[in-house]
Design a protein around this motif. Structure first.
Motif, PDB file in Angstrom:
ATOM      1  N   CYS A  32      49.788 -47.778 -51.902  1.00 40.72           N
ATOM      2  CA  CYS A  32      49.841 -46.706 -51.393  1.00 40.72           C
ATOM      3  C   CYS A  32      50.142 -46.814 -49.715  1.00 40.72           C
ATOM      4  CB  CYS A  32      48.573 -45.676 -51.004  1.00 40.72           C
ATOM      5  SG  CYS A  32      47.662 -45.639 -52.812  1.00 40.72           S
ATOM      6  N   ASP A  33      51.169 -45.934 -49.397  1.00 39.31           N
ATOM      7  CA  ASP A  33      51.685 -46.235 -47.869  1.00 39.31           C
ATOM      8  C   ASP A  33      51.050 -45.399 -47.010  1.00 39.31           C
ATOM      9  OD1 ASP A  33      54.305 -47.405 -49.173  1.00 39.31           O
ATOM     10  OD2 ASP A  33      54.274 -45.496 -49.809  1.00 39.31           O
ATOM     11  N   GLY A  34      50.289 -44.408 -47.289  1.00 40.66           N
ATOM     12  CA  GLY A  34      49.270 -43.915 -46.262  1.00 40.66           C
ATOM     13  C   GLY A  34      48.323 -43.113 -47.002  1.00 40.66           C
ATOM     14  N   VAL A  35      47.184 -42.539 -46.134  1.00 41.57           N
ATOM     15  CA  VAL A  35      46.078 -41.985 -46.749  1.00 41.57           C
ATOM     16  C   VAL A  35      45.450 -41.084 -45.757  1.00 41.57           C
ATOM     17  CG1 VAL A  35      44.500 -43.700 -46.178  1.00 41.57           C
ATOM     18  CG2 VAL A  35      43.814 -42.367 -48.021  1.00 41.57           C
ATOM     19  N   LEU A  36      44.861 -39.935 -46.484  1.00 38.39           N
ATOM     20  CA  LEU A  36      44.177 -38.872 -45.847  1.00 38.39           C
ATOM     21  C   LEU A  36      43.074 -38.508 -46.702  1.00 38.39           C
ATOM     22  CD1 LEU A  36      45.306 -35.506 -44.451  1.00 38.39           C
ATOM     23  CD2 LEU A  36      43.881 -35.630 -46.167  1.00 38.39           C
ATOM     24  N   PHE A  37      41.573 -38.481 -46.046  1.00 40.18           N
ATOM     25  CA  PHE A  37      40.520 -38.112 -46.394  1.00 40.18           C
ATOM     26  C   PHE A  37      40.054 -36.756 -45.701  1.00 40.18           C
ATOM     27  CE2 PHE A  37      36.265 -38.142 -47.632  1.00 40.18           C
ATOM     28  CZ  PHE A  37      36.229 -38.683 -49.023  1.00 40.18           C
ATOM     29  N   ALA A  38      39.922 -35.612 -46.513  1.00 39.51           N
ATOM     30  CA  ALA A  38      39.409 -34.723 -45.936  1.00 39.51           C
ATOM     31  C   ALA A  38      38.167 -34.003 -46.591  1.00 39.51           C
ATOM     32  CB  ALA A  38      40.683 -33.392 -46.007  1.00 39.51           C
ATOM     33  N   PHE A  39      37.299 -33.637 -45.794  1.00 35.59           N
ATOM     34  CA  PHE A  39      35.789 -33.476 -46.308  1.00 35.59           C
ATOM     35  C   PHE A  39      34.984 -32.609 -45.670  1.00 35.59           C
ATOM     36  CE2 PHE A  39      31.419 -34.948 -47.221  1.00 35.59           C
ATOM     37  CZ  PHE A  39      31.568 -35.075 -48.304  1.00 35.59           C
ATOM     38  N   LYS A  40      34.656 -31.243 -46.092  1.00 36.51           N
ATOM     39  CA  LYS A  40      33.681 -30.481 -45.708  1.00 36.51           C
ATOM     40  C   LYS A  40      32.526 -29.945 -46.491  1.00 36.51           C
ATOM     41  CE  LYS A  40      36.583 -26.323 -47.108  1.00 36.51           C
ATOM     42  NZ  LYS A  40      37.072 -25.086 -46.754  1.00 36.51           N
ATOM     43  N   PRO A  41      31.409 -29.238 -45.897  1.00 41.21           N
ATOM     44  CA  PRO A  41      30.102 -29.264 -46.579  1.00 41.21           C
ATOM     45  C   PRO A  41      30.342 -28.341 -47.612  1.00 41.21           C
ATOM     46  CG  PRO A  41      29.961 -28.891 -44.211  1.00 41.21           C
ATOM     47  CD  PRO A  41      31.375 -28.930 -44.229  1.00 41.21           C
ATOM     48  N   ASN A  42      30.914 -27.261 -47.785  1.00 41.06           N
ATOM     49  CA  ASN A  42      31.203 -26.568 -49.118  1.00 41.06           C
ATOM     50  C   ASN A  42      32.412 -26.003 -48.679  1.00 41.06           C
ATOM     51  OD1 ASN A  42      30.535 -23.933 -47.645  1.00 41.06           O
ATOM     52  ND2 ASN A  42      28.623 -24.928 -47.360  1.00 41.06           N
ATOM     53  N   SER A  43      32.900 -25.207 -49.901  1.00 38.04           N
ATOM     54  CA  SER A  43      34.451 -24.496 -50.002  1.00 38.04           C
ATOM     55  C   SER A  43      34.412 -23.235 -48.955  1.00 38.04           C
ATOM     56  CB  SER A  43      34.435 -24.063 -51.411  1.00 38.04           C
ATOM     57  OG  SER A  43      33.451 -23.159 -51.966  1.00 38.04           O
ATOM     58  N   GLY A 123      27.498 -30.044 -52.926  1.00 41.13           N
ATOM     59  CA  GLY A 123      28.256 -28.826 -53.014  1.00 41.13           C
ATOM     60  C   GLY A 123      29.391 -29.279 -51.924  1.00 41.13           C
ATOM     61  N   GLN A 124      29.798 -30.504 -51.487  1.00 41.88           N
ATOM     62  CA  GLN A 124      30.750 -30.784 -50.781  1.00 41.88           C
ATOM     63  C   GLN A 124      32.269 -30.898 -51.521  1.00 41.88           C
ATOM     64  OE1 GLN A 124      28.170 -32.873 -51.216  1.00 41.88           O
ATOM     65  NE2 GLN A 124      27.055 -33.206 -49.211  1.00 41.88           N
ATOM     66  N   VAL A 125      33.258 -30.521 -50.582  1.00 45.63           N
ATOM     67  CA  VAL A 125      34.508 -30.368 -51.315  1.00 45.63           C
ATOM     68  C   VAL A 125      35.445 -31.109 -50.362  1.00 45.63           C
ATOM     69  CG1 VAL A 125      34.225 -28.225 -52.723  1.00 45.63           C
ATOM     70  CG2 VAL A 125      35.023 -28.132 -50.177  1.00 45.63           C
ATOM     71  N   GLY A 126      36.489 -31.617 -50.912  1.00 47.58           N
ATOM     72  CA  GLY A 126      37.632 -32.252 -50.342  1.00 47.58           C
ATOM     73  C   GLY A 126      38.588 -32.830 -51.028  1.00 47.58           C
ATOM     74  N   MET A 127      39.418 -33.837 -50.608  1.00 49.00           N
ATOM     75  CA  MET A 127      40.300 -34.587 -51.337  1.00 49.00           C
ATOM     76  C   MET A 127      40.629 -35.926 -50.522  1.00 49.00           C
ATOM     77  SD  MET A 127      43.916 -32.595 -50.111  1.00 49.00           S
ATOM     78  CE  MET A 127      42.809 -31.071 -49.974  1.00 49.00           C
ATOM     79  N   LEU A 128      41.328 -36.770 -51.402  1.00 50.92           N
ATOM     80  CA  LEU A 128      41.649 -38.133 -51.129  1.00 50.92           C
ATOM     81  C   LEU A 128      43.267 -38.112 -51.548  1.00 50.92           C
ATOM     82  CD1 LEU A 128      41.519 -40.853 -50.191  1.00 50.92           C
ATOM     83  CD2 LEU A 128      40.847 -41.554 -52.650  1.00 50.92           C
ATOM     84  N   SER A 129      43.828 -38.142 -50.373  1.00 54.64           N
ATOM     85  CA  SER A 129      45.335 -37.997 -50.660  1.00 54.64           C
ATOM     86  C   SER A 129      46.239 -39.333 -50.293  1.00 54.64           C
ATOM     87  CB  SER A 129      46.039 -36.601 -50.066  1.00 54.64           C
ATOM     88  OG  SER A 129      45.751 -35.729 -50.543  1.00 54.64           O
ATOM     89  N   ALA A 130      46.906 -39.775 -51.236  1.00 54.40           N
ATOM     90  CA  ALA A 130      47.607 -41.293 -51.078  1.00 54.40           C
ATOM     91  C   ALA A 130      49.049 -40.801 -51.180  1.00 54.40           C
ATOM     92  CB  ALA A 130      47.113 -42.111 -52.069  1.00 54.40           C
ATOM     93  N   ARG A 131      49.752 -41.357 -50.078  1.00 50.93           N
ATOM     94  CA  ARG A 131      51.176 -41.332 -50.236  1.00 50.93           C
ATOM     95  C   ARG A 131      51.795 -42.416 -50.918  1.00 50.93           C
ATOM     96  NH1 ARG A 131      53.297 -41.550 -44.209  1.00 50.93           N
ATOM     97  NH2 ARG A 131      55.206 -41.207 -45.215  1.00 50.93           N
ATOM     98  N   LEU A 132      52.931 -42.375 -51.824  1.00 48.28           N
ATOM     99  CA  LEU A 132      53.435 -43.110 -52.511  1.00 48.28           C
ATOM    100  C   LEU A 132      55.053 -43.464 -52.396  1.00 48.28           C
ATOM    101  CD1 LEU A 132      51.454 -42.446 -55.786  1.00 48.28           C
ATOM    102  CD2 LEU A 132      50.964 -44.508 -54.623  1.00 48.28           C
ATOM    103  N   GLU A 133      55.344 -43.482 -51.145  1.00 48.84           N
ATOM    104  CA  GLU A 133      56.787 -43.402 -50.869  1.00 48.84           C
ATOM    105  C   GLU A 133      57.462 -44.652 -51.325  1.00 48.84           C
ATOM    106  OE1 GLU A 133      57.404 -40.752 -49.839  1.00 48.84           O
ATOM    107  OE2 GLU A 133      55.367 -39.947 -48.779  1.00 48.84           O
TER     108      GLU A 133
END
Length: 293
Positions: A32-43, A123-133
């Motif tokens: 992976c060339d880069g990463v983003l982790f976003a997270f919040k208590p609920n939707s 109940g937390q929601v979010g995402m782990l995003s990975a760049r694959l350039e």
């Protein structure tokens, strides 16, 4: 494949920046060339209140937030409503707004990657995003087939370790009491009545009662900030322990030996009331025991 030792590098850390560096190293090992982790208590929580850790281009992150792209980004919508990964293929961008957004992302170097939804036990929601350039487009599907299991493990460990780190950070935050409130509580811990404290501090007994009531409310507000019921209950006890310990330290004589004086009725009432405050987030729903002395 990712090893257990590599996953454990995200645990036991005291700062989000260190945690994110460990996350980046683990994802980089998978190409992976880069990463983003976003997270919040609920939707329903506003996106502005989300925890976002990223090494994406700063200019892109600023534009993304300024233009409120999260409202049209199909990856965000997917991650909040699904549990399966989503690859940034062109065909997921369908509306004119989404197509324009896609072009903007490409112009900032975000060409291809994958996002894994995050759904915590509380109940937390979010995402782990990975760049694959760096992965050739023709090899992307094959690369994902090999690395997605490891990325999923990283995502799960990331959620668990970040929640613990956040809990530890909140537990270390001091209770915001004024010097006068601390002084009143200190004399109360010495065993003085409100009448006696009023004479010592040259003020009315009503004034002492006011400071006790105000400090009680301050503690109550502090322990009810953000978080699920279990962490809320844990923070109640942690805040109380630190407050009583600090008051106890102030009662030490110069020789360093403690006065073993019992807490008076006022302090016991304060403690009992703090620990028996009902958790408003439906304790019955989570089948949690009621706190009390």
């Amino acid at each position: 494949m990712i090893s257990l030792d590599e996953l454990l590098t995200m645990s036991g850390l005291s700062r989000k920046s260190d945690w994110f560096e460990a996350l980046k190293l683990n994802t980089a090992a998978l190409g992976c060339d880069g990463v983003l982790f976003a997270f919040k208590p609920n939707s329903s929580t506003d996106n502005n209140q989300a925890i976002i850790l990223s090494d994406y281009p700063a200019e892109w992150r600023k534009k993304y937030d300024t233009e409120d792209y999260a409202q049209i980004d199909p990856v965000v919508v997917h991650c909040f409503t699904s549990t399966v990964p989503i690859v940034w293929f062109d065909n997921i961008y369908t509306s004119v707004q989404q197509l324009n957004f896609r072009e903007e992302a490409k112009n900032h170097g975000l060409m291809q990657g994958v996002s894994l939804p995050v759904h915590g036990a509380g109940g937390q929601v979010g995402m782990l995003s990975a760049r694959l350039e760096a992965i050739p487009e023709r090899q992307l599907k094959y690369h994902l087939a090999r690395t997605l299991p490891s990325l999923t493990l990283i995502r799960d460990y990331a959620v668990d370790t970040l929640l613990k780190l956040i809990g530890n950070e909140e537990a270390e935050e001091p209770v915001a009491l004024t010097n006068r409130e601390l002084e009143v509580l200190k004399w109360s811990a010495f065993g003085k009545t409100t009448w006696e404290i009023a004479r010592i501090l040259s003020c009315s007994e009503a004034n002492i009662n006011y400071h006790l009531f105000k400090s009680q409310n301050e503690i109550q507000c502090r322990v009810q900030e953000n978080g699920d019921c279990q962490s809320l209950a844990n923070r109640r006890v942690g805040v109380l322990n630190r407050l009583v310990f600090n008051l106890y330290k102030q009662s030490l004589p110069e020789c360093g030996f403690p006065h073993f004086v019992p807490l008076p009725y006022i302090m016991m009432a304060l403690i009992k009331d703090l620990l028996t405050i009902q958790i408003k987030i439906s304790a019955n729903k989570f089948n949690l025991p009621r706190l009390g002395i």
